[in-house]
Design a protein around this motif. Structure first.
Motif, PDB file in Angstrom:
ATOM      1  N   ARG A  74      -5.583   2.644   1.867  1.00 36.60           N
ATOM      2  CA  ARG A  74      -4.875   3.472   0.847  1.00 36.60           C
ATOM      3  C   ARG A  74      -3.571   3.205   1.019  1.00 36.60           C
ATOM      4  O   ARG A  74      -2.904   3.182  -0.406  1.00 36.60           O
ATOM      5  CB  ARG A  74      -5.588   4.772   0.567  1.00 36.60           C
ATOM      6  CG  ARG A  74      -5.207   5.535   1.486  1.00 36.60           C
ATOM      7  CD  ARG A  74      -5.317   7.063   1.140  1.00 36.60           C
ATOM      8  NE  ARG A  74      -6.490   7.362   0.882  1.00 36.60           N
ATOM      9  CZ  ARG A  74      -7.575   7.791   1.628  1.00 36.60           C
ATOM     10  NH1 ARG A  74      -7.055   8.209   2.843  1.00 36.60           N
ATOM     11  NH2 ARG A  74      -8.615   7.955   1.375  1.00 36.60           N
ATOM     12  N   VAL A  75      -2.814   2.999   1.774  1.00 35.06           N
ATOM     13  CA  VAL A  75      -1.405   2.838   1.994  1.00 35.06           C
ATOM     14  C   VAL A  75      -1.164   1.193   1.733  1.00 35.06           C
ATOM     15  O   VAL A  75      -0.445   1.097   0.834  1.00 35.06           O
ATOM     16  CB  VAL A  75      -0.886   3.157   3.490  1.00 35.06           C
ATOM     17  CG1 VAL A  75       0.418   2.731   3.483  1.00 35.06           C
ATOM     18  CG2 VAL A  75      -1.077   4.877   3.638  1.00 35.06           C
ATOM     19  N   THR A  76      -1.967   0.358   2.280  1.00 36.03           N
ATOM     20  CA  THR A  76      -1.714  -0.863   2.067  1.00 36.03           C
ATOM     21  C   THR A  76      -1.983  -1.585   0.619  1.00 36.03           C
ATOM     22  O   THR A  76      -1.236  -2.202  -0.100  1.00 36.03           O
ATOM     23  CB  THR A  76      -2.799  -1.778   2.879  1.00 36.03           C
ATOM     24  OG1 THR A  76      -2.431  -1.517   4.436  1.00 36.03           O
ATOM     25  CG2 THR A  76      -2.563  -3.371   2.820  1.00 36.03           C
ATOM     26  N   TRP A  77      -3.299  -0.814   0.258  1.00 35.78           N
ATOM     27  CA  TRP A  77      -3.482  -1.226  -1.207  1.00 35.78           C
ATOM     28  C   TRP A  77      -2.975  -0.536  -2.430  1.00 35.78           C
ATOM     29  O   TRP A  77      -2.753  -0.753  -3.515  1.00 35.78           O
ATOM     30  CB  TRP A  77      -4.967  -1.014  -1.516  1.00 35.78           C
ATOM     31  CG  TRP A  77      -5.740  -2.058  -0.637  1.00 35.78           C
ATOM     32  CD1 TRP A  77      -5.362  -3.354  -0.290  1.00 35.78           C
ATOM     33  CD2 TRP A  77      -7.341  -1.774  -0.349  1.00 35.78           C
ATOM     34  NE1 TRP A  77      -6.457  -3.895   0.514  1.00 35.78           N
ATOM     35  CE2 TRP A  77      -7.563  -3.161   0.396  1.00 35.78           C
ATOM     36  CE3 TRP A  77      -8.096  -1.000  -0.401  1.00 35.78           C
ATOM     37  CZ2 TRP A  77      -8.768  -3.315   1.182  1.00 35.78           C
ATOM     38  CZ3 TRP A  77      -9.518  -1.177  -0.126  1.00 35.78           C
ATOM     39  CH2 TRP A  77      -9.598  -2.526   0.827  1.00 35.78           C
ATOM     40  N   LYS A  78      -2.141   0.683  -2.038  1.00 39.33           N
ATOM     41  CA  LYS A  78      -1.491   1.521  -2.902  1.00 39.33           C
ATOM     42  C   LYS A  78      -2.229   2.085  -3.933  1.00 39.33           C
ATOM     43  O   LYS A  78      -1.952   2.337  -5.410  1.00 39.33           O
ATOM     44  CB  LYS A  78      -0.101   0.611  -3.594  1.00 39.33           C
ATOM     45  CG  LYS A  78       0.938   0.378  -2.559  1.00 39.33           C
ATOM     46  CD  LYS A  78       1.830  -0.311  -3.000  1.00 39.33           C
ATOM     47  CE  LYS A  78       3.307  -0.671  -2.149  1.00 39.33           C
ATOM     48  NZ  LYS A  78       2.755  -1.238  -1.062  1.00 39.33           N
ATOM     49  N   GLN A  79      -3.510   2.437  -3.474  1.00 40.93           N
ATOM     50  CA  GLN A  79      -4.491   2.811  -4.635  1.00 40.93           C
ATOM     51  C   GLN A  79      -5.367   3.965  -3.638  1.00 40.93           C
ATOM     52  O   GLN A  79      -5.553   3.548  -2.489  1.00 40.93           O
ATOM     53  CB  GLN A  79      -5.692   1.655  -5.169  1.00 40.93           C
ATOM     54  CG  GLN A  79      -4.865   0.838  -6.056  1.00 40.93           C
ATOM     55  CD  GLN A  79      -4.475   1.341  -7.352  1.00 40.93           C
ATOM     56  OE1 GLN A  79      -5.162   2.313  -7.839  1.00 40.93           O
ATOM     57  NE2 GLN A  79      -3.689   0.861  -8.218  1.00 40.93           N
ATOM     58  N   ASP A 132      -6.906  -7.630   5.246  1.00 39.97           N
ATOM     59  CA  ASP A 132      -6.387  -6.319   5.242  1.00 39.97           C
ATOM     60  C   ASP A 132      -7.069  -5.353   6.297  1.00 39.97           C
ATOM     61  O   ASP A 132      -6.569  -4.569   7.074  1.00 39.97           O
ATOM     62  CB  ASP A 132      -6.437  -5.433   3.812  1.00 39.97           C
ATOM     63  CG  ASP A 132      -5.357  -6.101   3.087  1.00 39.97           C
ATOM     64  OD1 ASP A 132      -4.579  -6.749   3.464  1.00 39.97           O
ATOM     65  OD2 ASP A 132      -5.482  -5.856   1.548  1.00 39.97           O
ATOM     66  N   SER A 190      -6.101  -3.137  -8.650  1.00 41.45           N
ATOM     67  CA  SER A 190      -5.375  -2.350  -9.675  1.00 41.45           C
ATOM     68  C   SER A 190      -5.983  -0.796 -10.163  1.00 41.45           C
ATOM     69  O   SER A 190      -5.422  -0.126 -11.035  1.00 41.45           O
ATOM     70  CB  SER A 190      -5.149  -3.076 -10.824  1.00 41.45           C
ATOM     71  OG  SER A 190      -6.598  -3.311 -11.297  1.00 41.45           O
TER      72      SER A 190
END
Length: 327
Positions: free
Chosen positions: A58-63, A274, A31
């Protein structure tokens, strides 16, 4: 007597809310931004691996996945940062042989205990060493090199990329198997070690192949053997040490992701899954292969077992040679 059921019901309801909030928190990971500590200089192979993974994660985790280099003390400074970070999975480190498997046997004191303070998440890459000699060395095969080295006796010296490095320990394992004498000359990294070999100041060097590429292309050094269990797909004509008369010989420079002990298992498994997915991407595997790296993968349990085996194997060599880096 007062009925206890209302109070019990309130307690159970509060506990359920707490458990639900905890589960939601775990599902929500990540988060906030995740940082990856690289215990080596910017531009190093570890830095390349970390940035390659970060670009996909960073694409997979959207962070954001932030790379932070903390070089020094053979990787101890960076991995100590990881060991002392909050145990929430938001600080990862890309550890390697030295500060993970070798360190406990070479230092009287370490700022952290790898087995106690770090959780292995996943093996990221591995890379064999190659045995390099001067281009004009009369030996062209490993048996010829061993015969040549034995004739030189204590007039034979070998370079390494640093005391206690995989480069150093690989030659000591090789010396143990072949019973050759040699004087160790440690350097601070592959470039000076390779140049010492090319200039004839030292007569042999175990290190990773990409570090020697300019010297190989310039016909100043040549390769005799490779330390993987099987021949490399990138160097199919280069025989292994194992097939050249020393069955079972294997030495790999490896690295992997770690986080602080106490991190929830669910978070560790999420990161593991991941990263495994990223390491299976053909484009990632090709990019790593172009750097001489073999993509890793596997479970946290498999990685821990691998580290334990590496510690036992190299710990015996370190004890035999008497390598101490804190004296």
């Amino acid at each position: 007597m007062k009925n206890p059921l209302p109070g019990l019901a309130v307690f159970l309801f509060a506990a359920a809310l707490s458990a639900g909030a905890w589960a939601q928190q775990q599902q929500a990971w990540p988060s906030k931004p995740v940082r990856v500590i690289v215990p080596a200089p910017a531009g190093s192979s570890l830095d390349l691996i970390a940035r390659t993974l970060a670009d996909r994660l960073r694409v997979t985790w959207k962070q954001p996945v932030v790379i932070e280099t903390k070089a020094g003390a053979g990787g101890l400074i960076g991995m100590d940062t990881v060991a002392k970070a909050p145990h929430d999975g938001y600080t990862l480190g890309i550890g390697f042989n030295g500060p993970i498997a070798f360190g406990p046997y070479m230092y009287a004191r370490m700022p952290y205990a790898p087995a106690r303070d770090l959780i292995p998440i996943v093996l990221t890459t591995s890379q064999p060493n190659v045995l390099a000699v001067q281009a004009d060395n009369p030996a062209n095969t490993l048996p010829e090199f061993v015969e040549w080295a034995k004739k030189r006796g204590n007039r034979f010296s070998y370079a390494s990329v640093g005391a206690g490095s995989s480069s150093h320990l690989t030659m000591e394992l090789f010396r143990s198997a072949t019973h050759i004498e040699a004087v160790h000359v440690p350097y601070s990294g592959s470039p000076p070690a390779g140049l010492s070999l090319a200039a004839g100041d030292t007569q042999a060097l175990f290190t990773v192949a990409p570090a020697l590429l300019p010297l190989i292309q310039g016909q100043r050094v040549k390769l005799i053997a490779i330390t993987s269990a099987k021949r490399s797909e990138l160097m199919k004509d280069l025989p292994t040490v194992a097939e050249s008369g020393y069955p079972g010989f294997e030495s790999l420079a490896w690295n992997g992701l770690f986080t602080a002990a106490g991190t929830p298992p669910e978070v560790v498994q999420r990161i593991n899954a991941d990263v495994n997915a990223v390491l299976q991407e053909p484009a990632v595997r090709e990019l790593l292969a172009n750097q001489g790296l073999v993509a890793g993968g596997g479970s946290p349990e498999e990685f821990r077992a691998f580290i334990d085996a590496e510690g036992r194997k190299w710990g015996a060599i370190i004890a035999k040679v008497g390598i101490r880096l804190d004296q």
